[in-house]
Every structure is written in C-alpha cells, then in structure tokens.
Write a protein that holds these residues in place. Structure first.
Motif, PDB file in Angstrom:
ATOM      1  N   HIS A 336       0.863  -1.198   0.000  1.00 61.51           N
ATOM      2  CA  HIS A 336       0.000   0.000   0.000  1.00 61.51           C
ATOM      3  C   HIS A 336       0.890   1.235   0.000  1.00 61.51           C
ATOM      4  CE1 HIS A 336       1.230   0.098   4.171  1.00 61.51           C
ATOM      5  NE2 HIS A 336       0.755  -1.143   4.311  1.00 61.51           N
ATOM      6  N   LEU A 337       0.274   2.399   0.004  1.00 58.77           N
ATOM      7  CA  LEU A 337       1.048   3.633  -0.122  1.00 58.77           C
ATOM      8  C   LEU A 337       1.341   4.324   1.209  1.00 58.77           C
ATOM      9  CD1 LEU A 337      -0.565   5.060  -3.378  1.00 58.77           C
ATOM     10  CD2 LEU A 337       1.716   4.085  -3.099  1.00 58.77           C
ATOM     11  N   ASN A 338       0.943   3.717   2.306  1.00 58.42           N
ATOM     12  CA  ASN A 338       1.313   4.252   3.613  1.00 58.42           C
ATOM     13  C   ASN A 338       2.655   3.630   3.994  1.00 58.42           C
ATOM     14  OD1 ASN A 338       1.664   5.035   6.234  1.00 58.42           O
ATOM     15  ND2 ASN A 338      -0.434   4.607   6.887  1.00 58.42           N
ATOM     16  N   ILE A 339       3.719   4.357   3.797  1.00 57.85           N
ATOM     17  CA  ILE A 339       5.059   3.779   3.959  1.00 57.85           C
ATOM     18  C   ILE A 339       5.745   4.190   5.259  1.00 57.85           C
ATOM     19  CG2 ILE A 339       5.378   3.645   1.460  1.00 57.85           C
ATOM     20  CD1 ILE A 339       7.186   6.141   1.721  1.00 57.85           C
ATOM     21  N   ASP A 340       5.004   4.786   6.175  1.00 51.83           N
ATOM     22  CA  ASP A 340       5.627   5.295   7.397  1.00 51.83           C
ATOM     23  C   ASP A 340       6.341   4.198   8.178  1.00 51.83           C
ATOM     24  OD1 ASP A 340       4.651   7.744   6.719  1.00 51.83           O
ATOM     25  OD2 ASP A 340       2.976   7.726   8.128  1.00 51.83           O
ATOM     26  N   LYS A 341       5.662   3.053   8.372  1.00 50.70           N
ATOM     27  CA  LYS A 341       6.276   1.973   9.153  1.00 50.70           C
ATOM     28  C   LYS A 341       7.463   1.373   8.408  1.00 50.70           C
ATOM     29  CE  LYS A 341       5.356  -2.114  11.902  1.00 50.70           C
ATOM     30  NZ  LYS A 341       4.377  -3.132  12.362  1.00 50.70           N
ATOM     31  N   PHE A 342       7.358   1.312   7.099  1.00 53.15           N
ATOM     32  CA  PHE A 342       8.464   0.788   6.290  1.00 53.15           C
ATOM     33  C   PHE A 342       9.708   1.664   6.463  1.00 53.15           C
ATOM     34  CE2 PHE A 342      10.865   0.976   2.296  1.00 53.15           C
ATOM     35  CZ  PHE A 342      11.254  -0.357   2.169  1.00 53.15           C
ATOM     36  N   ILE A 343       9.552   2.967   6.348  1.00 51.69           N
ATOM     37  CA  ILE A 343      10.678   3.898   6.526  1.00 51.69           C
ATOM     38  C   ILE A 343      11.230   3.795   7.943  1.00 51.69           C
ATOM     39  CG2 ILE A 343      11.374   6.317   6.555  1.00 51.69           C
ATOM     40  CD1 ILE A 343      10.938   5.273   3.758  1.00 51.69           C
ATOM     41  N   GLU A 344      10.326   3.680   8.898  1.00 55.69           N
ATOM     42  CA  GLU A 344      10.736   3.546  10.297  1.00 55.69           C
ATOM     43  C   GLU A 344      11.592   2.292  10.490  1.00 55.69           C
ATOM     44  OE1 GLU A 344       8.117   1.983  13.865  1.00 55.69           O
ATOM     45  OE2 GLU A 344       7.623   4.080  13.466  1.00 55.69           O
ATOM     46  N   GLY A 345      11.155   1.194   9.872  1.00 52.83           N
ATOM     47  CA  GLY A 345      11.904  -0.054   9.973  1.00 52.83           C
ATOM     48  C   GLY A 345      13.258   0.035   9.309  1.00 52.83           C
ATOM     49  N   ALA A 346      13.303   0.653   8.128  1.00 51.41           N
ATOM     50  CA  ALA A 346      14.568   0.799   7.404  1.00 51.41           C
ATOM     51  C   ALA A 346      15.559   1.635   8.213  1.00 51.41           C
ATOM     52  CB  ALA A 346      14.316   1.431   6.043  1.00 51.41           C
ATOM     53  N   LYS A 347      15.067   2.697   8.841  1.00 51.83           N
ATOM     54  CA  LYS A 347      15.943   3.546   9.662  1.00 51.83           C
ATOM     55  C   LYS A 347      16.493   2.771  10.852  1.00 51.83           C
ATOM     56  CE  LYS A 347      13.939   8.114   8.674  1.00 51.83           C
ATOM     57  NZ  LYS A 347      13.176   9.253   9.269  1.00 51.83           N
ATOM     58  N   ALA A 348      15.636   1.955  11.470  1.00 53.75           N
ATOM     59  CA  ALA A 348      16.071   1.185  12.631  1.00 53.75           C
ATOM     60  C   ALA A 348      17.131   0.156  12.234  1.00 53.75           C
ATOM     61  CB  ALA A 348      14.870   0.496  13.273  1.00 53.75           C
ATOM     62  N   ILE A 349      16.915  -0.545  11.115  1.00 56.65           N
ATOM     63  CA  ILE A 349      17.891  -1.544  10.648  1.00 56.65           C
ATOM     64  C   ILE A 349      19.181  -0.863  10.211  1.00 56.65           C
ATOM     65  CG2 ILE A 349      18.329  -3.304   8.875  1.00 56.65           C
ATOM     66  CD1 ILE A 349      15.336  -3.970   8.962  1.00 56.65           C
ATOM     67  N   ASP A 350      19.046   0.337   9.656  1.00 53.83           N
ATOM     68  CA  ASP A 350      20.214   1.088   9.166  1.00 53.83           C
ATOM     69  C   ASP A 350      21.213   1.380  10.282  1.00 53.83           C
ATOM     70  OD1 ASP A 350      21.654   2.718   7.196  1.00 53.83           O
ATOM     71  OD2 ASP A 350      20.925   4.438   8.336  1.00 53.83           O
ATOM     72  N   LYS A 379      17.322   6.247  -0.096  1.00 55.07           N
ATOM     73  CA  LYS A 379      18.589   6.982  -0.130  1.00 55.07           C
ATOM     74  C   LYS A 379      18.514   8.292   0.673  1.00 55.07           C
ATOM     75  CE  LYS A 379      21.075   5.589  -4.302  1.00 55.07           C
ATOM     76  NZ  LYS A 379      22.428   5.741  -3.762  1.00 55.07           N
ATOM     77  N   GLU A 380      17.310   8.799   0.834  1.00 57.37           N
ATOM     78  CA  GLU A 380      17.129  10.041   1.582  1.00 57.37           C
ATOM     79  C   GLU A 380      17.146   9.801   3.091  1.00 57.37           C
ATOM     80  OE1 GLU A 380      13.534  11.882   0.304  1.00 57.37           O
ATOM     81  OE2 GLU A 380      14.005  11.709  -1.837  1.00 57.37           O
ATOM     82  N   HIS A 381      17.023   8.519   3.487  1.00 57.74           N
ATOM     83  CA  HIS A 381      16.834   8.225   4.912  1.00 57.74           C
ATOM     84  C   HIS A 381      17.913   7.335   5.520  1.00 57.74           C
ATOM     85  CE1 HIS A 381      12.755   9.926   4.839  1.00 57.74           C
ATOM     86  NE2 HIS A 381      12.600   9.320   3.675  1.00 57.74           N
ATOM     87  N   ILE A 382      18.608   6.530   4.708  1.00 58.90           N
ATOM     88  CA  ILE A 382      19.561   5.566   5.258  1.00 58.90           C
ATOM     89  C   ILE A 382      20.871   5.593   4.469  1.00 58.90           C
ATOM     90  CG2 ILE A 382      17.685   4.060   6.037  1.00 58.90           C
ATOM     91  CD1 ILE A 382      18.383   2.163   3.730  1.00 58.90           C
ATOM     92  N   THR A 383      21.906   5.031   5.066  1.00 58.76           N
ATOM     93  CA  THR A 383      23.198   4.923   4.374  1.00 58.76           C
ATOM     94  C   THR A 383      23.539   3.484   4.008  1.00 58.76           C
ATOM     95  OG1 THR A 383      24.352   4.763   6.492  1.00 58.76           O
ATOM     96  CG2 THR A 383      24.119   6.962   5.530  1.00 58.76           C
ATOM     97  N   THR A 384      22.810   2.515   4.596  1.00 63.37           N
ATOM     98  CA  THR A 384      23.043   1.112   4.248  1.00 63.37           C
ATOM     99  C   THR A 384      22.695   0.888   2.780  1.00 63.37           C
ATOM    100  OG1 THR A 384      22.469   0.425   6.494  1.00 63.37           O
ATOM    101  CG2 THR A 384      22.446  -1.277   4.797  1.00 63.37           C
ATOM    102  N   PRO A 385      23.562   0.237   2.006  1.00 58.63           N
ATOM    103  CA  PRO A 385      23.247  -0.037   0.597  1.00 58.63           C
ATOM    104  C   PRO A 385      21.995  -0.916   0.467  1.00 58.63           C
ATOM    105  CG  PRO A 385      25.569  -0.438   1.056  1.00 58.63           C
ATOM    106  CD  PRO A 385      24.903  -0.256   2.375  1.00 58.63           C
ATOM    107  N   THR A 386      21.350  -0.808  -0.656  1.00 56.86           N
ATOM    108  CA  THR A 386      20.212  -1.682  -0.936  1.00 56.86           C
ATOM    109  C   THR A 386      20.628  -2.770  -1.914  1.00 56.86           C
ATOM    110  OG1 THR A 386      19.485  -0.098  -2.611  1.00 56.86           O
ATOM    111  CG2 THR A 386      18.380  -0.012  -0.484  1.00 56.86           C
ATOM    112  N   LEU A 387      19.995  -3.911  -1.779  1.00 58.98           N
ATOM    113  CA  LEU A 387      20.196  -5.043  -2.694  1.00 58.98           C
ATOM    114  C   LEU A 387      18.838  -5.337  -3.307  1.00 58.98           C
ATOM    115  CD1 LEU A 387      22.101  -8.356  -1.858  1.00 58.98           C
ATOM    116  CD2 LEU A 387      20.048  -8.322  -3.263  1.00 58.98           C
TER     117      LEU A 387
END
Length: 613
Positions: A336-350, A379-387
C-alpha cells in the motif's frame, strides 16, 4: 545452371522471400514446416510465386524442422518426412534451372534456450544429414543466427559432412555489431575462415540498417556476401479481425535498396520476414544490368566514445562474506502507499552493522511498491546499501535493461537475479507472466552490462559495476540433485547465493557439507522469524520453497493461543538455527516478516553477540 559459386562469380543472384509470413497470411498450420505434409500444394505455390517474380534461388520450408522444434507441436516423429518432403517440393517447383537451398535455422535465439550446445549441434546435424540424403538441394543455408558460438560450432561440424556450398547468415540486433558486441566484420571473417562459401546478414534489420552494417565489411577473397533484409519494422494495424502486427507494403523501396546492397559488394540478395514476391520482383528490377563489384572502400561505423569504467574500490558483499560474518536483511516494500512503518523499519535496521537491506520485486507475485522507487526513496533516509531483487516474470528484455540502467544511475550495485513465481500465484492471477528469460540468462545479461555492452551488443559508453546473487532453495530432500543447477548459475556468472529460509538445524548442516564444494562462492543462509502459528502453517503448506520441521510446528501449536509466548518460542527457534548457522556460514540472510523489523533487529543483535564465540 545450378552451380551457385560459379554463378556468383559472374552475377548478382536473387533469392526468394519469406515462407513463414506467406503461410501465416494464408491461415495455414501454426507449425509452418508441417505444411510440407498437410498442404504441399500451398508450399509449392509459394515457391513458384517467387520463381515467377524472378528468384534464381528458393529455399526449402525447413527453417524450424529439427526434432526439438517440431516437438512443440507434437510432430517430432515426422522429422524425416517433413524435411524430405520439403526438399522434394522445392525441387519440383525449381525444375532444373533454379537453385535450391536446404534451409536450417538457429535454435538459440532471443528467447532463452535450455538445450546444451552439444544437443543443438546434434539436432542440427541430424537435419543436415536428412536434407543431404535427398539429393534435391544444391547448397545449405544456415540463417538467423544471433549466437556466434552456435553458428561457428555448427558450421565447423557441417563442413565435414559435405562439399556443397554453405551460406551462413547471422542476425544483428544493432547495426554493425553482434549481440555479444563483436564487430560484424570480425564475425563474418571468422565464418569465412571456418569454411563458409557465402556469409551475410538476415532477419531483424530492414534494408537501411543492413546496408549500414555492410558498409564496414570488406570483400572476402574466399567467400561472397549475402543479405536478406526484413520488409520493415512491424506496425500495429487495425483489421476486421482486430489488431494485427503487419509489415509495410514497400516493395518499391527494395528496388533502390538492392542497388545499394550491390554497391556494398553483396552478390546474393533475398528477403526475410514480411517480404513477398513483390519485394523479390523489385529486387530483380533493382539489380538489372548490375554486375558484382570487384573493389570496395570500407566505411567504418562512427567510432564509439571510449568506454568509461568506474573503479569500485569498496569491498563487495562477496569479499566480506569470504572473510567475516556478513548480514543482509530483507525488508519488503509495502503493498500500500502508507510507507511510514516501512521507513521507520529501514531507519532502525540502518543503525545496525549490516551489509545491505534487500528489497524484493513483487515476491510471490503479489503487487508491492516498485523496489527501484523504494530504493531511491530510502537513499534520503539511510546509508546502508540496498540489494534489489530483479524478476524475469514482470519485465521483458526491454524493461530488464531499462531497469538495470536505472539501478546503475542510482548507484545500486547489488542485485538478486530471480525468475519469479508465476503470476497466477499472486493477487492478479489473470496477469501475464513475461519470462523472456529466466535467471540463468539474466545473470550473464547483467554481467554483459559490466563489460559496457547492452543486451543487443551496443555500447552503453559506461561499464556497470553489478555484483549478482542467485537464489537457491535448499528445502529439498536430496541436495545433490541441485548440484547441476548451482553449477550452471555459477558458470552463468553468479557471484554468490541467497537461500530460501531454512527451519531445520539438520538441513543447515547438510547445506554446509554441500556448499563446501564451492569455496569461492559464498552462500547467505536464509533465516526467517515466524510471527504466529497460523503464519507457520501458511508458510509450510502454501509457499513454494519453504518447509518447517514437524517438531517446530508442534511446539508452536501448543502455544498458538498465546501470541506473546508463541512469538517467544518462534524467536528462540530462530536463534537456535543461528547458533548452527554461525558454525558453518559467514553469510546470514534475515528475512523480515510483515515489516516486523523489531524481530530482525533482535536477531542482528544476537548474531553480533555470538558470531565470535
């Protein structure tokens, strides 16, 4: 006179045009070659139409008459009869004055071919032997060869079987270069040296690009040049039967094109897809009173700009996994288009010490936000590379290359090449699965971009820097039966493997023993924390490539009504699996279920705490 080489020494000869297009236009059998048995009069009528239009040469209706190709239609048992009938029909139509080519088409084409080169050569030589046995043909024509390895091997072996003239026509996707980036001059020179009497081009390109390609080709001392252009580019046309793809009716254009081909030294001119007797009649008019040229000034294609190679001095995932425990974690883009939790998770893993966050490409054929757009946003939120996963299911060859170029533009260098689950498994079961290629062909396709060449052989003017992973499913009864597939993927260019999640300690040990044969190719072991008993039952019974142990399922069933306790049991099981995994594997692949990134973070911390024990 039916001596091809003697006639080519003195004159420019005209060959026939398309057979398949004519049969298709007449609404005949989808297997064009079977018409030699079911509609011989129609095949003969097409031959005669080309002869009446001025063709000095016709070819047998045998382009795809090998056993492996006829098998698609259930006609493989008619293999010999189809080829023999084709030669007889062509000779009957030709009489004693018209030359007959025994035609053999390529097997490897634009779509993936699973046959080995050895099998391809055997299938081809079987067809050659049958055609030669008829004594009805005057020469062999090998045409529409995109793959240079195939035509070179086939020519080498066929040359041993006959002294008849051999014509080899290769096909280009881009003017002047083969699919592997070789200059057309070099490709044709090689065929001359291997014994081809006539070398040239056919199919895919129309006259304009074929003439452009041949401008750089010299006149060979031992061989003559040929050209069989397509009628034009296909265009979508509205008819009373709906939309159809058709070629333009442009025979007058072929009259002028024939003159230009002769100026480039071509002595054998015919037509390929979409050409008709009218095109051949136009070619005949175009070459009237023309004689073969004896000297030629080469006009090279414009020089490409120097290929840019950007050095990647950072250690790759492969480099690190060979020396130390390396973690990658999957965090699927949302549905879906509500990506808040996704971004939150990516930041935490980062914030953790991992090598990459992997983003699936519509896994299980379920629609999610485009992983390339997601990676660009991250790329705007994390520095960990993506695969990024790249699936063959959703993208044709055009889309695959376009997407890969986009990856490079965004600095995304890590890719997991996967074939992809069929669309009927997902949330749009009526959607079409593309599968122009499978992962086995996508991997070398990506590696070709690392050489600065696109799929069609054209220069990208910059080399990419991709590291390519391949998928591996260890959840099978006998791992040894997967050995051939693993080795094919390594041979294709896979740098490392990422496995499906494993839920049994014994399987981890078995896998460690299996991968010991591949010390230079890291395997990232998939570990996926379970979120509930129902989640476990679904994965075990419905998701391809995943199998849980009966013991684990029994433990979860006992606490299935207590969500907190069930989660605790499941997480403890994942940690037990990691204890075993860390004894055997440097590469750990953590798969985050349902964006529950807290589970992944707990497992990352557990790995960091225990990896040196």
């Amino acid at each position: 006179m039916r001596n091809l080489l003697e006639r080519l020494e003195k004159d420019v000869l005209v060959a026939d045009g398309a057979m398949g297009t004519a049969l298709y236009g007449n609404g005949l059998e989808s297997c064009h070659e079977y018409n030699n048995i079911s509609n011989p009069d129609s095949v003969e009528k097409i031959h005669r139409a080309y002869i009446e239009a001025g063709a000095d040469i016709i070819q047998t209706n045998t382009y795809a008459a090998k056993k492996c190709q006829l098998k698609t239609y259930g006609y493989e048992d008619k293999f010999e009869e189809i080829n023999i009938k084709a030669a007889e029909i062509a000779r009957k139509a030709a009489g004693e004055n018209t030359i007959v080519f025994g035609t053999i088409g390529a097997i490897r084409g634009l779509r993936e071919c699973e046959l080995t080169l050895e099998t391809i050569v055997k299938e081809t030589l079987d067809q050659v032997k049958v055609l030669l046995s008829t004594d009805k043909i005057d020469a062999l024509l090998f045409e529409t060869y995109y793959d240079q390895e195939e035509i070179r091997t086939v020519l080498t072996e066929a040359r041993k079987l006959t002294n008849l003239p051999i014509i080899t026509n290769i096909s280009l996707l881009e003017a002047g270069i083969t699919q592997n980036g070789e200059k057309v001059t070099d490709a044709l020179s090689t065929l001359v040296n291997l014994g081809a009497d006539v070398v040239g081009l056919n199919c895919h390109l129309g006259p304009y690009h074929m003439i452009k390609s041949l401008k750089q080709v010299p006149l060979f001392a031992q061989s003559y040049l040929s050209a069989y252009p397509n009628a034009s580019l296909l265009q979508l046309t509205q008819t009373t039967h709906g939309n159809e793809y058709r070629f333009r009716k442009n025979s007058a254009y072929f009259e002028q094109s024939a003159k230009l081909l002769v100026e480039e030294g071509v002595r054998l001119i015919g037509g390929c897809c979409g050409t008709t007797p009218e095109h051949i009649r136009a070619i005949k008019r175009g070459i009237k009173n023309l004689k073969p040229i004896r000297r030629k000034i080469i006009t090279p294609l414009p020089a490409e700009e120097e290929l840019i190679r950007v050095a990647n001095n950072n250690p790759t995932i492969v480099d690190k996994a060979k020396k130390q425990v390396t973690i990658i974690a999957e965090l699927d883009p949302p549905k879906h288009l509500n990506i808040d939790k996704f971004i939150e998770g990516a930041k935490a893993i980062d914030k953790k010490n991992i090598e990459a966050i992997t983003l699936a490409d519509n896994s299980l054929a379920s629609t999610r936000i485009c992983n390339l757009a997601t990676a660009a946003l991250l790329k705007e939120h994390i520095t960990t590379p993506t695969l990024l996963h790249l699936t063959c299911r959703d993208h044709n060859l055009i889309g695959l290359q376009s997407r890969l170029m986009g990856f490079d533009l965004l600095g995304i260098n890590n890719i997991l090449a996967i074939t992809g689950d069929p669309s009927k498994l997902g949330d749009f079961p009526g959607a079409t699965s593309v599968y122009d290629v499978t992962s086995l062909k996508l991997i070398p396709f990506i590696k070709q971009l690392n050489d600065g060449l696109g799929y069609n052989g054209a220069s990208l003017k910059k080399a990419t820097n991709f590291t390519v992973a391949a998928a591996y499913n260890p959840n099978v009864r006998d791992l040894s039966k997967t050995k051939r597939l693993v080795e094919k993927k390594i041979k294709s260019g896979a740098d490392y493997f990422i496995t499906q999640p494993v839920f049994e300690s014994d399987k981890i040990v078995q896998l460690a023993e299996f991968v010991a044969d591949y010390p230079d190719t890291p395997f990232f072991l998939g570990i996926m924390p379970i979120t509930s008993y129902n989640n476990a039952i679904f994965l075990h019974n419905e998701v391809p490539g995943i199998k849980l142990s009966e013991d684990f399922l029994a433990k979860l069933e006992k606490v299935k009504d207590d969500k907190v306790l069930c989660q605790k049991v499941a997480l403890e099981e994942s940690k037990k699996l990691l204890d075993v995994a860390l004894k055997h594997f440097n590469g750990i692949y953590l798969i985050t279920p349902f964006t529950k990134y807290d589970l992944t973070i707990e497992l990352i911390d557990y790995i960091e705490k225990n990896k040196t024990k």
